[in-house]
Design an enzyme around this catalytic site. Structure first.
Site, PDB file in Angstrom:
ATOM      1  N   ASP A 134     -11.344  -4.122  43.618  1.00 52.14           N
ATOM      2  CA  ASP A 134     -11.108  -2.680  43.536  1.00 52.14           C
ATOM      3  C   ASP A 134     -10.346  -2.210  44.789  1.00 52.14           C
ATOM      4  O   ASP A 134     -10.849  -2.332  45.899  1.00 52.14           O
ATOM      5  CB  ASP A 134     -12.481  -1.999  43.449  1.00 52.14           C
ATOM      6  CG  ASP A 134     -12.388  -0.491  43.322  1.00 52.14           C
ATOM      7  OD1 ASP A 134     -11.267   0.045  43.408  1.00 52.14           O
ATOM      8  OD2 ASP A 134     -13.440   0.128  43.131  1.00 52.14           O
ATOM      9  N   ASN A 183      -9.960   3.116  35.258  1.00 50.33           N
ATOM     10  CA  ASN A 183      -8.701   3.129  34.479  1.00 50.33           C
ATOM     11  C   ASN A 183      -7.609   3.957  35.167  1.00 50.33           C
ATOM     12  O   ASN A 183      -6.782   4.573  34.505  1.00 50.33           O
ATOM     13  CB  ASN A 183      -8.935   3.612  33.036  1.00 50.33           C
ATOM     14  CG  ASN A 183      -7.767   3.367  32.084  1.00 50.33           C
ATOM     15  OD1 ASN A 183      -7.514   4.144  31.174  1.00 50.33           O
ATOM     16  ND2 ASN A 183      -7.021   2.299  32.277  1.00 50.33           N
ATOM     17  N   CYS A 211      -6.406   2.542  38.533  1.00 55.97           N
ATOM     18  CA  CYS A 211      -5.744   1.633  39.486  1.00 55.97           C
ATOM     19  C   CYS A 211      -5.391   0.292  38.824  1.00 55.97           C
ATOM     20  O   CYS A 211      -4.235   0.034  38.492  1.00 55.97           O
ATOM     21  CB  CYS A 211      -6.613   1.387  40.720  1.00 55.97           C
ATOM     22  SG  CYS A 211      -6.820   2.854  41.765  1.00 55.97           S
ATOM     23  N   ARG A 212      -6.401  -0.556  38.644  1.00 57.43           N
ATOM     24  CA  ARG A 212      -6.107  -1.941  38.243  1.00 57.43           C
ATOM     25  C   ARG A 212      -5.684  -2.097  36.790  1.00 57.43           C
ATOM     26  O   ARG A 212      -4.665  -2.741  36.504  1.00 57.43           O
ATOM     27  CB  ARG A 212      -7.330  -2.828  38.530  1.00 57.43           C
ATOM     28  CG  ARG A 212      -7.637  -2.935  40.002  1.00 57.43           C
ATOM     29  CD  ARG A 212      -9.027  -3.480  40.240  1.00 57.43           C
ATOM     30  NE  ARG A 212     -10.047  -2.521  39.845  1.00 57.43           N
ATOM     31  CZ  ARG A 212     -11.336  -2.747  39.829  1.00 57.43           C
ATOM     32  NH1 ARG A 212     -11.791  -3.942  40.162  1.00 57.43           N
ATOM     33  NH2 ARG A 212     -12.199  -1.811  39.473  1.00 57.43           N
ATOM     34  N   CYS A 256     -10.906  -1.877  33.660  1.00 58.90           N
ATOM     35  CA  CYS A 256     -11.469  -1.820  35.020  1.00 58.90           C
ATOM     36  C   CYS A 256     -12.526  -0.718  35.035  1.00 58.90           C
ATOM     37  O   CYS A 256     -13.045  -0.349  33.974  1.00 58.90           O
ATOM     38  CB  CYS A 256     -10.373  -1.609  36.067  1.00 58.90           C
ATOM     39  SG  CYS A 256      -9.443  -0.062  35.895  1.00 58.90           S
TER      40      CYS A 256
HETATM   41  P1  4NP Z   1      -9.983   1.200  39.108  1.00 61.26           P
HETATM   42  O1  4NP Z   1     -10.259   1.799  40.564  1.00 61.26           O
HETATM   43  O2  4NP Z   1     -11.324   0.785  38.545  1.00 61.26           O
HETATM   44  O3  4NP Z   1      -9.117   0.011  39.406  1.00 61.26           O
HETATM   45  O4  4NP Z   1      -9.306   2.280  38.307  1.00 61.26           O
HETATM   46  C1  4NP Z   1     -11.190   2.813  40.801  1.00 61.26           C
HETATM   47  C2  4NP Z   1     -10.848   4.125  40.550  1.00 61.26           C
HETATM   48  C3  4NP Z   1     -11.743   5.137  40.824  1.00 61.26           C
HETATM   49  C4  4NP Z   1     -12.976   4.838  41.350  1.00 61.26           C
HETATM   50  C5  4NP Z   1     -13.324   3.522  41.599  1.00 61.26           C
HETATM   51  C6  4NP Z   1     -12.413   2.507  41.321  1.00 61.26           C
HETATM   52  N1  4NP Z   1     -13.889   5.891  41.663  1.00 61.26           N
HETATM   53  O5  4NP Z   1     -14.953   5.599  42.205  1.00 61.26           O
HETATM   54  O6  4NP Z   1     -13.601   7.062  41.362  1.00 61.26           O
END
Ligand code: 4NP
Length: 153
Positions: free
Chosen positions: A124, A13, A15-16, A10
């Site tokens: 997201d 790294n 959340c998803r 993702c």
């Molecule tokens: P992920 O979610 O891609 O599912 O881990 C996010 C985590 C952090 C951010 C964006 C999406 N961020 O902008 O910091």
């Protein structure tokens, strides 16, 4: 038997993709698979998954305790058999990192393996609330179940 290596990717790294890693590790327990996750960006390197995602996942029995790392084109394209993107932006970023076009076929979207859900990507949840985190987990369970069926063929 050589294990099948799967990498979920993702943006951050946190959340998803760590949640996908946790779901798939539970579903594929005992099978010859290696499962990891990474982010296309490096904002959260070394961090545990987001506390909200850890809490929603724990309620479904998934313990998320990996530490965030950034996708490394020099290592990860060669090492993994399945490189599974969460959303279209992650997918396009991965394809663009593959300047040789050697690994295009390894890159897929988690929703390519969907069974019941009609999602076309894993959205997201970072700026969302509890419903968004639950929705992510629903899509991940559906897609990881479908991926497992592909692996078992
Ligand atoms: P992920 O979610 O891609 O599912 O881990 C996010 C985590 C952090 C951010 C964006 C999406 N961020 O902008 O910091």
């Amino acid at each position: 038997m050589k294990p099948i290596k799967i990498l979920f990717v993702c943006l951050g790294n946190i959340c998803r993709s760590p949640a996908a890693e946790g779901v798939m590790k539970k579903l594929a327990a005992g099978l010859p698979v290696e499962i990891d996750s990474a982010g296309t960006a490096g904002y959260h390197i070394g961090e545990l998954p987001d506390a909200r995602m850890r809490s929603h996942a724990a309620k479904r029995g998934y313990i998320l305790n990996s530490h965030a790392r950034q996708f490394d084109p020099k290592i990860d394209f060669e090492k993994f058999d399945y490189i599974v993107a969460m959303d279209k932006s992650n997918y396009h970023d991965l394809q663009s990192f593959d300047t040789s076009r050697k690994y295009s076929k390894k890159i897929s979207m988690l929703t390519d393996y969907r069974q019941k859900m009609d999602a076309v990507e894993v959205p997201d949840p970072y700026y969302g609330g509890p419903a968004e985190f639950e929705h992510v987990l629903d899509i991940l369970e559906d897609g990881c179940g479908g991926l497992l069926k592909v692996l078992q063929k």
